[in-house]
Design a protein around this motif. Structure first.
Motif, PDB file in Angstrom:
ATOM      1  N   GLN A 607       0.867  -1.160  -0.005  1.00 13.90           N
ATOM      2  CA  GLN A 607      -0.054  -0.119  -0.015  1.00 13.90           C
ATOM      3  C   GLN A 607       0.832   1.306   0.015  1.00 13.90           C
ATOM      4  OE1 GLN A 607      -2.831  -0.251   3.312  1.00 13.90           O
ATOM      5  NE2 GLN A 607      -3.813  -2.103   2.495  1.00 13.90           N
ATOM      6  N   TYR A 608       0.247   2.413  -0.191  1.00 10.52           N
ATOM      7  CA  TYR A 608       1.044   3.759  -0.345  1.00 10.52           C
ATOM      8  C   TYR A 608      -0.037   4.885   0.178  1.00 10.52           C
ATOM      9  CZ  TYR A 608      -1.477   5.176  -4.655  1.00 10.52           C
ATOM     10  OH  TYR A 608      -2.372   5.531  -5.338  1.00 10.52           O
ATOM     11  N   ARG A 619      -1.515  -0.549  -3.756  1.00  6.38           N
ATOM     12  CA  ARG A 619      -0.622  -0.090  -4.804  1.00  6.38           C
ATOM     13  C   ARG A 619      -1.038  -0.993  -6.115  1.00  6.38           C
ATOM     14  NH1 ARG A 619       4.524   2.128  -3.748  1.00  6.38           N
ATOM     15  NH2 ARG A 619       4.637   2.380  -1.487  1.00  6.38           N
ATOM     16  N   THR A 772       8.861  -0.986  -4.267  1.00  4.67           N
ATOM     17  CA  THR A 772       7.834  -0.363  -3.661  1.00  4.67           C
ATOM     18  C   THR A 772       8.127   1.216  -3.756  1.00  4.67           C
ATOM     19  OG1 THR A 772       8.230  -1.031  -1.476  1.00  4.67           O
ATOM     20  CG2 THR A 772       6.405  -2.272  -2.850  1.00  4.67           C
ATOM     21  N   GLY A 777       2.700   4.510  -5.749  1.00  6.94           N
ATOM     22  CA  GLY A 777       1.503   4.003  -5.819  1.00  6.94           C
ATOM     23  C   GLY A 777       1.523   2.622  -6.815  1.00  6.94           C
ATOM     24  N   GLU A 778       2.769   2.089  -6.987  1.00  2.76           N
ATOM     25  CA  GLU A 778       2.940   0.993  -7.755  1.00  2.76           C
ATOM     26  C   GLU A 778       3.830  -0.108  -7.135  1.00  2.76           C
ATOM     27  OE1 GLU A 778       4.409   1.758 -11.756  1.00  2.76           O
ATOM     28  OE2 GLU A 778       2.527   3.054 -12.089  1.00  2.76           O
TER      29      GLU A 778
END
Length: 895
Positions: A607-608, A619, A772, A777-778
């Motif tokens: 997650q971000y 993500r 990450t 976001g990816e």
């Protein structure tokens, strides 16, 4: 001092006289007329020197007697005096102190005792044939009078003679202490030494507390503050040993739970009303600080006299023109809104919405009926009722009896007045917590005596004449039965004591609702149960609470500064308490999802943070896929170039016997075309989800195939140079011309690259990994190279081969055309080196799947450069100009 002589008490008014004059003027009327009930009124004046003079004179009796076989004594604080006049001419007990001031609300404590005794005497199931009596004396809120009254309880009616019993009704069996802990302690000190055994391990071995342990309230206060997130408060504590002990206990608890105090207010301790007024006037400037604090919560520890100090504050506020003080008052169980008659018109709206921990109370069934029967002459021995009646209802009982009174005195009492009609600040119609404790205490003694009475036949000394022997029971005989006592009241409440002699009971959380007419209502909004598991002691219903009007019924906030919103964390302010802080934005990659977070936290790996850094969002998994546009374009390009390479290879195979194919070493040409075909195809390994096998093959195949292609180009260049040099007469290089040289060059160069790759695989092989951090976001699925050193070693070695090929080709570019392939190789190596030199900075500056795309593009571009620069001229001749592909044409060019 002679009885009847005017007694003058002088007070120096401190502070600015113009500011104090409104207060003194406001006090003039109640002091001059409101206290004149049984004697000459006070003389009140403010001199030109701003000195307050009051002339009091009166003497007052202070006890109630109700005979019985066994007597229960009670100490009340029913009457206080305005001032204390010291004299060395008379005994202290004979000094005329001054006019008595009654506290009507405390009269309910007496009525609770009388009602309980009445119920017990009328109940044949409890103490059958035995009557209980009671004797009530007044403590005047002072230690001196408490000791005197206690000795009176232990001796005779009119004067105390310790250790003598001169009346049959004075068979004292138990004492009920006052509503102040100090009074109970003073009584316990004397009663414990009055022919009662003592336990050296306890300070008060025979003191039974009708309230739970005070320390449990401290935990409740902290939990209440935590519940409402009040972290910035003001502490108010009575200025005595009990107040010191409270502060020593509560301050570490507050610090431990992240709560700070702005400042501490010590409430002056007083014994006489004039002393309280004098202290309030002396320190009125210090009260102004409460208007400056940002804290909206005041935690108050004190007992009923302490409340009077704050009542004076509430009186000063409108007189001085100060703004209304809208705060939340959190008070302990000792607290009560006691008021004397002159205060019944004083403002109490300041305390609207107060929260207090009160001793649990229930309402005995017939108590209200009993109250309705109370009239000024309900008990001939009750000397308190007359003061209560006259001062509460502002009337004169003497005038109602036809006695001559002064013209200035009040209207006659109608005798139809009712206590339940008084405003709540003077008298509460429902049984209060302390009154209920008195009620329970009487029943506890009665049940203990009943147990003794029932077991009397089991004791030899009581075998004959049980009733006569029982009437001689001693107080110390009651203790074993009290300690093991367990019974239920008619209200349903259970009464029993723990091993420390403390009542096993919890506290009610009470919300005090006040009204402009002086009435008040207690609303139960929660419960504190010390017996439940830790952390669950406090239960509270927020929606039921009525707050002070200034909060508009919204939950009050009491913090040093505004809350830090989600997305921020608290940052301590230097030189200030830890509850005061600045708000700092969360660093990149971190979030805070709640208010007032001490530190931001990282999101889970998958997650971000969102844009506001208030929550973590999933993500997106990212890799160069065959399904996306970029992947499709690269696949189409790789396959197209592979087909072109295959076509070129087919052309050369078809025309293998032509001069142009034979002149340029067919074997090396085939090897170069096949290696270029593999270069185009190996780029497909970089597209799609990375796996373990793919990661191992990707860079190895790339490195080996490209090394084969470049070493082939190098071998072709060297072959051209050697062949030209061998044509010179007498050249010793002729022996090197042949397939052996070219094969050796290709195998040697490929072997070195293979060794580098083998070392790479054996030490730090590539592996599938997740990135990450590179792209917000990816989650980038990639092949981790394992060792950047080995990766760049492979690239560096290919670069060195390309450089060598470029140098050899550059110096051989001017050889005869029939043999010369060097100019095409030179240009192809220039393209190759340009592509890979630009690859390195581009590769390092891109992130995610675009890094893979850059490498694929570099593979395709450099391979296409080799294919186009070296083979496009030959294909042109073979396909479009076949007439040039002849031996005669080549000989002609050579000449």
């Amino acid at each position: 001092m002679v009885p009847g002589e005017p007694l003058w008490e002088e007070y120096s008014a401190l502070g600015e006289p113009p500011q104090l004059r409104p207060i003194l003027e406001k006090l003039r009327e109640p002091l001059a007329t409101g206290l004149n009930y049984q004697g000459p009124k006070y003389v009140f004046s403010v001199t030109s020197e701003n000195q307050l003079f009051i002339v009091p004179r009166h003497v007052h009796r202070s006890q109630i007697l109700s005979p019985g076989d066994l007597v229960i004594g009670e100490m009340v604080s029913q009457v206080i005096y305005f001032s204390n006049i010291q004299s060395f001419r008379e005994q202290p007990s004979q000094i005329l102190i001054d006019e008595p001031i009654s506290v009507p609300k405390n009269y309910q404590h007496i009525l609770a005792l009388a009602f309980a005794v009445k119920e017990i005497n009328e109940n044949p199931k409890v103490l059958s044939n035995i009557s209980l009596g009671f004797r009530v004396l007044n403590s005047y809120y002072t230690a001196r009078m408490t000791y005197k009254a206690t000795l009176n309880l232990l001796s005779t009616e009119h004067r105390f003679v310790p250790n003598f019993k001169c009346h049959k009704w004075n068979n004292l069996i138990a004492l009920i202490g006052g509503c102040i802990s100090e009074i109970s302690a003073n009584m316990a000190t004397l009663s414990a030494t009055h022919k009662i055994p003592q336990d050296a391990n306890k300070l008060f071995p025979f003191l039974y507390q009708m309230v739970p342990n005070e320390a449990k309230q401290h935990t409740g206060i902290v939990q209440l503050l935590q519940h409402f997130r009040w972290t910035w408060i003001v502490l108010c504590a009575v200025d005595d040993d009990k107040g010191d002990q409270f502060l020593q206990t509560i301050l570490p608890l507050l610090f431990e739970h992240g709560i700070c105090y702005d400042f501490i207010v010590r409430l002056e301790k007083w014994n006489y009303l004039d002393e309280m007024i004098r202290l309030a006037l002396q320190h009125w400037e210090s009260y102004a600080i409460v208007f400056e604090t940002k804290a909206n919560v005041f935690v108050v520890y004190g007992e009923p006299p302490s409340f009077q100090v704050l009542r004076v504050l509430s009186f000063i506020v409108p007189v001085m023109g100060w703004p209304p003080l809208g705060k939340v008052w959190v008070v302990t169980s000792h607290w009560d809104f006691d008021s004397v008659s002159i205060q019944k018109d004083w403002e109490i709206q300041m305390f609207h919405g107060t929260l207090s921990f009160t001793v649990h109370s229930s309402q005995p069934l017939d108590f209200q009926k009993f109250i309705q029967t109370i009239r000024p002459f309900w008990h001939k021995e009750d000397v308190f009722i007359q003061d209560v009646w006259e001062q509460a209802f502002t009337c004169s009982l003497k005038a109602s009896n036809g006695q001559e009174v002064e013209a200035e005195q009040k209207e006659p009492c109608s005798l139809e007045e009712k206590l339940e009609n008084l405003p709540g600040v003077l008298y509460e119609k429902h049984m209060t917590g302390h009154s209920y404790n008195v009620y329970k205490a009487v029943y506890a003694v009665a049940h203990a005596l009943n147990s003794i009475y029932k077991s009397s036949s089991k004791h030899s000394r009581l075998a004959r004449g049980e009733r006569f022997a029982f009437l001689n029971v001693q107080p110390w005989q009651v203790h074993p039965f009290l300690k093991s006592l367990v019974f239920n009241l008619s209200t349903g409440d259970m009464v029993h004591f723990d091993e420390h002699g403390e009542l096993v009971e919890g506290f009610d959380v009470t919300n005090w609702i006040t009204f402009p007419n002086g009435s008040l209502t207690r609303l139960k909004v929660g419960r504190l149960e010390p017996q439940v598991p830790a952390g669950k002691e406090l239960t509270i219903n927020d929606e039921q609470i009525v707050w002070h009007p200034c909060f508009n019924q919204a939950l009050p906030h009491s913090v040093c500064n505004d809350n830090c919103n989600p997305g921020f964390s608290r940052k301590k302010k230097e030189g200030e308490k830890f509850c005061c802080y600045d708000c700092a934005p969360c660093p990149d990659g971190m979030i805070s999802s709640q208010k007032d977070i001490d530190a931001c936290v990282n999101c889970p790996e998958d997650q971000y943070p969102n844009m506001d850094q208030t929550q973590c969002v999933p993500r997106i998994v990212s890799f160069l896929s065959y399904k996306e546009n970029l992947g499709i374009i690269l696949v189409v390009l790789a396959i197209s170039l592979s087909l072109i390479t295959t076509l070129v290879l087919g052309i050369f195979l078809k025309h293998k016997d032509t001069p142009i194919v034979k002149a340029n070493n067919r074997t090396l040409t085939y090897i170069l075309l096949i290696s270029l075909l593999l270069c185009f195809l190996c780029s497909l390994l970089f597209i799609g989800r990375p796996g373990r096998v793919i990661c191992l093959l990707r860079q190895m195949a790339f490195g080996l195939v490209f090394s084969l292609a470049i070493s082939t180009v190098l071998a072709k260049t060297v072959t051209v140079v050697v062949a030209f040099m061998a044509t010179k007469p007498g050249s010793s290089i002729r022996k090197w011309v042949g397939k052996g040289l070219t094969n050796s060059i290709v195998l040697f160069c490929c072997f070195i690259q293979a060794a580098i790759c083998a070392l790479w695989l054996s030490t730090s092989p590539p592996f599938p990994d997740k990135d990450t951090h590179s792209v917000i976001g990816e989650i980038i699925l990639e092949c981790n190279e394992g060792s950047a050193t080995m990766f760049y070693s492979v690239l560096g070695y290919m670069g060195s081969l390309a450089t060598a090929s470029f140098i050899v080709a550059f110096f051989s570019r001017k050889l005869p055309d029939s043999f010369n392939e060097a100019k095409f190789i030179t240009f192809s190596m220039l393209v190759f080196c340009s592509v890979w030199l630009s690859f390195v900075p581009t590769y390092l500056s891109t992130k995610g799947k675009y890094m893979v795309a850059v490498e694929i593009f570099s593979i395709l571009a450099s391979s296409a450069g080799l294919l186009g620069c070296i083979f496009s001229p030959k294909c042109y001749i073979i396909v479009l100009r076949p007439e040039l592909n002849s031996r005669e044409q080549m000989i002609r060019k050579k000449k």
